[in-house]
Scaffold this active site. Sequence first.
Site, PDB file in Angstrom:
ATOM      1  CB  CYS A 200      -0.927  -0.006   1.367  1.00  0.00           C
ATOM      2  SG  CYS A 200      -2.012   1.381   1.530  1.00  0.00           S
ATOM      3  NE  ARG A 272      -7.644   2.948   1.632  1.00  0.00           N
ATOM      4  CZ  ARG A 272      -6.685   2.071   2.154  1.00  0.00           C
ATOM      5  NH1 ARG A 272      -5.601   2.672   2.896  1.00  0.00           N
ATOM      6  NH2 ARG A 272      -6.586   0.772   2.032  1.00  0.00           N
TER       7      ARG A 272
END
Length: 336
Positions: A200, A272
């Site tokens: 991530c 995101r």
Amino acid sequence: MKTTLQLYSNTPHPQVEYWSVCKVEALFETPFLELVHRAALVHRENFNPQAIQLSTLMSIKTGGCPEDCGYCPQSARYQTGVQKQELLNVEDIVEKAKIAKSRGASRFCMGAAWRGPKPKDIAKMTEIIKAVKALGLETCGTFGLLADGMAEDLKKAGLDYYNHNLDTSPEHYNKVIGTRGFDDRLNTLGKVRKAGLKVCCGGIIGMNESRKERAGFIASLANLDPQPESVPINQLVKVEGTPLSDAQELDWTEFVRTVAVARITMPKSYVRLSAGRQGMSEEMQAMCFMAGANSIFYGDKLLVTGNAEEDCDRLLMEKLDLEPETTENRYLSQNS
Ligand code: SAM
Ligand code: DTB
Ligand code: SF4
């Protein structure tokens, strides 16, 4: 009428195209609505655009960090009013994780204000990760720079994702952070990949970077091979006492452009819409989802600052006919 189910894989994908800064800059310069449209097409080719992945964030070790990141309220160098808190115990963390799961989160992200963990911290984290994983949640950790062997230990404990942001372009990096370099971040990302953890990796928009530097930041992410599975795009949360508290305001369209460019350059990654949503209108967030964002931090708090409230998020998702992502709706049903 025949209905087929198409699976969009979450497995790491090799980088298929090299993104020069110029090429990414050219994307940024695309007329706004055309750019959003292109990003929306890429989104639909790779994901169910109605499904939003929900991650809940918890600060498990707060404040007192020796690093000097100019955006961060948790650095010990700035007077931000954040109260220092040592690593919480496993029971307190599991309790929060249970609540997150009951509210619909599929991933629990634990953040620690360390330059990097010490071996004794990894031993404690192993226990914590096992306990959270046992609840049936995906686990993500963000603990800073990792020494050799630590990523393997975290993987063995059941960690799914490691969050480690490049944060900005290589050229802008030293203007924001002095206590470590861009290459230190790349080094840890290499260790994370080698250990088989999912990556991530994203950064922050609105730190007085130029558009060229924003393009350089996205190019750096898109040229990671394989590309990160998850890409958090944060809008700077300006915290009183940090060097960036008076950063220049960025127009909302520039943020949406950045989301769209991330979607186009990293088609199979989750993008995101991360910190900064508290200050965004519903319309702006809807535009970000249109431009390919398909994940959010869900819960009233980020690490130490506030997040968009859960009730508001539920309502917004209802209005936009969006659903929390599950293993079932990750598939896009197509009529043929
Ligand atoms: N200490 C570890 C590290 O730096 O990797 C993990 C925690 S750190 C808080 C995780 C990320 O939060 C940073 O890389 C940065 O992208 C983001 N972040 C921190 N402060 C922020 C702020 N004021 N606004 C937006 N994002 C922020
Ligand atoms: C990420 O990219 N954003 C999150 C998470 N990874 C750890 C952190 C946002 C922090 C916002 C400011 C704060 O509350 O400390
Ligand atoms: Fe420390 Fe991470 Fe904050 Fe930097 S971003 S000051 S390393 S907690």
